[in-house]
Write a protein that holds these residues in place. Structure first.
Motif, PDB file in Angstrom:
ATOM      1  N   CYS A 179       0.811  -1.213   0.000  1.00 21.42           N
ATOM      2  CA  CYS A 179       0.000   0.000   0.000  1.00 21.42           C
ATOM      3  C   CYS A 179       0.849   1.269   0.000  1.00 21.42           C
ATOM      4  O   CYS A 179       1.990   1.278   0.472  1.00 21.42           O
ATOM      5  CB  CYS A 179      -0.887   0.026   1.239  1.00 21.42           C
ATOM      6  SG  CYS A 179      -2.283  -1.097   1.164  1.00 21.42           S
ATOM      7  N   GLY A 219     -11.347   6.604   6.495  1.00 23.45           N
ATOM      8  CA  GLY A 219     -10.685   5.374   6.046  1.00 23.45           C
ATOM      9  C   GLY A 219     -10.998   4.230   6.977  1.00 23.45           C
ATOM     10  O   GLY A 219     -10.230   3.930   7.901  1.00 23.45           O
ATOM     11  N   ARG A 229      -9.317   2.304   1.876  1.00 19.25           N
ATOM     12  CA  ARG A 229      -8.739   3.466   2.553  1.00 19.25           C
ATOM     13  C   ARG A 229      -8.730   3.167   4.050  1.00 19.25           C
ATOM     14  O   ARG A 229      -9.714   2.687   4.598  1.00 19.25           O
ATOM     15  CB  ARG A 229      -9.557   4.738   2.294  1.00 19.25           C
ATOM     16  CG  ARG A 229      -9.765   5.020   0.829  1.00 19.25           C
ATOM     17  CD  ARG A 229     -10.106   6.452   0.510  1.00 19.25           C
ATOM     18  NE  ARG A 229     -11.146   7.055   1.342  1.00 19.25           N
ATOM     19  CZ  ARG A 229     -11.592   8.307   1.137  1.00 19.25           C
ATOM     20  NH1 ARG A 229     -11.095   9.040   0.160  1.00 19.25           N
ATOM     21  NH2 ARG A 229     -12.534   8.800   1.902  1.00 19.25           N
ATOM     22  N   LEU A 256      -2.306   7.596   6.936  1.00 20.87           N
ATOM     23  CA  LEU A 256      -3.241   7.410   5.832  1.00 20.87           C
ATOM     24  C   LEU A 256      -2.730   6.272   4.951  1.00 20.87           C
ATOM     25  O   LEU A 256      -1.540   6.213   4.635  1.00 20.87           O
ATOM     26  CB  LEU A 256      -3.359   8.689   5.001  1.00 20.87           C
ATOM     27  CG  LEU A 256      -3.527  10.019   5.749  1.00 20.87           C
ATOM     28  CD1 LEU A 256      -3.714  11.163   4.749  1.00 20.87           C
ATOM     29  CD2 LEU A 256      -4.681   9.966   6.723  1.00 20.87           C
ATOM     30  N   THR A 258      -3.721   3.690   1.430  1.00 20.83           N
ATOM     31  CA  THR A 258      -4.564   3.294   0.299  1.00 20.83           C
ATOM     32  C   THR A 258      -3.810   2.248  -0.521  1.00 20.83           C
ATOM     33  O   THR A 258      -2.593   2.094  -0.385  1.00 20.83           O
ATOM     34  CB  THR A 258      -4.902   4.494  -0.610  1.00 20.83           C
ATOM     35  OG1 THR A 258      -3.684   5.071  -1.108  1.00 20.83           O
ATOM     36  CG2 THR A 258      -5.690   5.559   0.141  1.00 20.83           C
ATOM     37  N   ALA A 263      -5.522   6.946  -5.207  1.00 16.49           N
ATOM     38  CA  ALA A 263      -6.504   7.011  -4.135  1.00 16.49           C
ATOM     39  C   ALA A 263      -5.959   7.805  -2.947  1.00 16.49           C
ATOM     40  O   ALA A 263      -6.721   8.454  -2.221  1.00 16.49           O
ATOM     41  CB  ALA A 263      -6.908   5.610  -3.692  1.00 16.49           C
ATOM     42  N   MET A 264      -4.644   7.758  -2.742  1.00 18.45           N
ATOM     43  CA  MET A 264      -4.036   8.522  -1.655  1.00 18.45           C
ATOM     44  C   MET A 264      -4.240  10.018  -1.858  1.00 18.45           C
ATOM     45  O   MET A 264      -4.531  10.766  -0.912  1.00 18.45           O
ATOM     46  CB  MET A 264      -2.543   8.202  -1.558  1.00 18.45           C
ATOM     47  CG  MET A 264      -1.787   9.025  -0.520  1.00 18.45           C
ATOM     48  SD  MET A 264      -2.385   8.802   1.181  1.00 18.45           S
ATOM     49  CE  MET A 264      -1.843   7.117   1.503  1.00 18.45           C
ATOM     50  N   LEU A 267      -7.653  10.931  -0.696  1.00 18.45           N
ATOM     51  CA  LEU A 267      -7.776  10.836   0.759  1.00 18.45           C
ATOM     52  C   LEU A 267      -7.104  12.027   1.439  1.00 18.45           C
ATOM     53  O   LEU A 267      -7.639  12.585   2.408  1.00 18.45           O
ATOM     54  CB  LEU A 267      -7.169   9.522   1.246  1.00 18.45           C
ATOM     55  CG  LEU A 267      -7.209   9.262   2.755  1.00 18.45           C
ATOM     56  CD1 LEU A 267      -8.633   9.338   3.293  1.00 18.45           C
ATOM     57  CD2 LEU A 267      -6.588   7.899   3.073  1.00 18.45           C
TER      58      LEU A 267
END
Length: 381
Positions: A179, A219, A229, A256, A258, A263-264, A267
């Motif tokens: 990830c 998330g 997330r 955080l 993802t 996608a990060m 977020l």
């Protein structure tokens, strides 16, 4: 493919020596010196030090022109006290090789030993001992180092040991394998006051109590698919540890996570918007900072094909596996070359990575080196 018994014994002894003297991310000066001294004995064609901080690159050239293949391991340890009765346990209080980077380094020294006896027929092999993997800073620093441009590879391979997978069995897949993640440090600032007159100040307490569950709700975790997330609150601090002061500042730390970098980005935008909204509503100042930044790690099909062929040739059982929740800064090498990482089982019941009782299984040294050396022979002869 078999290794000389003496060479294997020396690699195991080297791993245990590294285990006794762990150094944290960015502080691996002595470890790098130890590694460079060991590699110097194999008479490489080039030995670079100081890459991206304390990185070391050992290069073996082929007789004919050809592609460059990079094999990467890590140098750093963790700020965790080791719990062990082993004779080679850490001698440094509060620090330990509890992720197996000592074993990964020993694997590459065994590869170096074999390459010193028989260099590739063409191209070159670059053995990279990378600093600061645990913080996500090491790979980026190595890639940004001007000296790296001269050894930029066409393909990069790496491995990581994996407790929970049968000893010596491998996991290898195309696509995302680790990830993306980053640490978000949120600072909220108001005004301190005497504890008997909190109305004279501005406390971030209420904003913090709203923010923490709201951030976590962004998330919730779940299955590792494209929508995954996860926001984990890892630390919080409110004011000073005193009974006479109403707090005026506070901090929240959140990780955080993802599956992919794209996608990060979304977020991050949502988390920042939430922080700003809460701070503004409470009349608080705010500051946002990011640390421990990891891009997602994605395996290129061509690099996976080479590793799969090497595993098959060595008779090592392997399975496709699934993406992993933890992050790995090897993903940054995908920006300069086709890259892939595989995972090598440390045993079904082996202590987990980052546990205080973890120790790298020495049985994996020869197995990992066999896979890497077979990949070298298949790619470069």
């Amino acid at each position: 493919m078999e290794f000389d018994r003496q060479a294997l014994s020396q690699a195991i002894a080297f791993r245990r020596a590294l285990h006794q003297a762990p150094e944290l991310s960015g502080e691996e000066a002595r470890t790098a010196e130890t590694v460079a001294a060991r590699l110097h004995g194999f008479a490489p064609d080039q030995l670079l030090t100081g890459l991206g901080g304390h990185g070391v690159a050992c290069i073996f050239e082929g007789a004919e022109p050809g592609p460059s293949l990079l094999l990467r391991c890590e140098l750093d340890a963790l700020p965790i006290e080791e719990i062990s009765d082993a004779p080679h346990r850490s001698r440094i209080l509060g620090k330990g090789h509890l992720c197996g980077h000592d074993g990964h380094s020993a694997i590459l020294t065994l590869v170096a030993s074999a390459l010193s006896q028989r260099r590739p027929a063409r191209g070159r092999v670059i053995l990279l001992f990378q600093p600061a993997e645990e913080t996500g800073a090491g790979a980026a620093a190595v890639l940004a180092d001007p000296a790296f441009a001269a050894i930029r590879p066409d393909m990069a391979l790496s491995l990581h040991n994996l407790p929970g997978l049968p000893l010596g069995e491998a996991s290898l897949r195309e696509g995302p394998v680790n990830c993306a993640s980053r640490g978000l440090r949120i600072t909220l600032s108001g005004k301190t006051a005497h504890a008997s007159m909190p109305q004279d100040g501005l406390s971030p307490m209420a904003a913090m109590t709203r923010l923490m569950p709201a951030l976590a709700a962004l998330g919730p975790g779940g299955a590792l698919d494209e929508s995954f997330r996860l926001v984990t609150i890892t630390h919080a601090r409110l004011g000073e540890p005193a009974f006479g002061i109403a707090p005026g500042t506070g901090e929240i730390w959140a990780t955080l996570r993802t599956l992919r970098d794209e996608a990060m980005a979304a977020l991050i935008e949502e988390a920042e918007r939430l922080v700003i909204s809460e701070a503004d509503a409470a009349g608080l100042g705010h500051a946002l900072a990011y640390e421990d930044i990891f891009t997602h790690c994605e395996n290129h099909p061509a690099a996976v094909a080479l590793l799969r062929s090497a595993l098959d040739a060595e008779g090592i059982a392997h399975r496709p596996g699934e993406p992993m929740y933890p992050s790995e800064d090897f993903g940054r090498f995908a920006s300069v070359s086709r890259s892939a990482m595989f995972f090598l089982g440390a045993g079904l019941d082996h202590p987990r990575l980052h546990n205080p009782d973890y120790d790298f299984p020495d049985d994996l040294i020869a197995i990992g080196a066999r896979v890497f050396l077979r990949a070298v022979r298949e790619a470069l002869g």
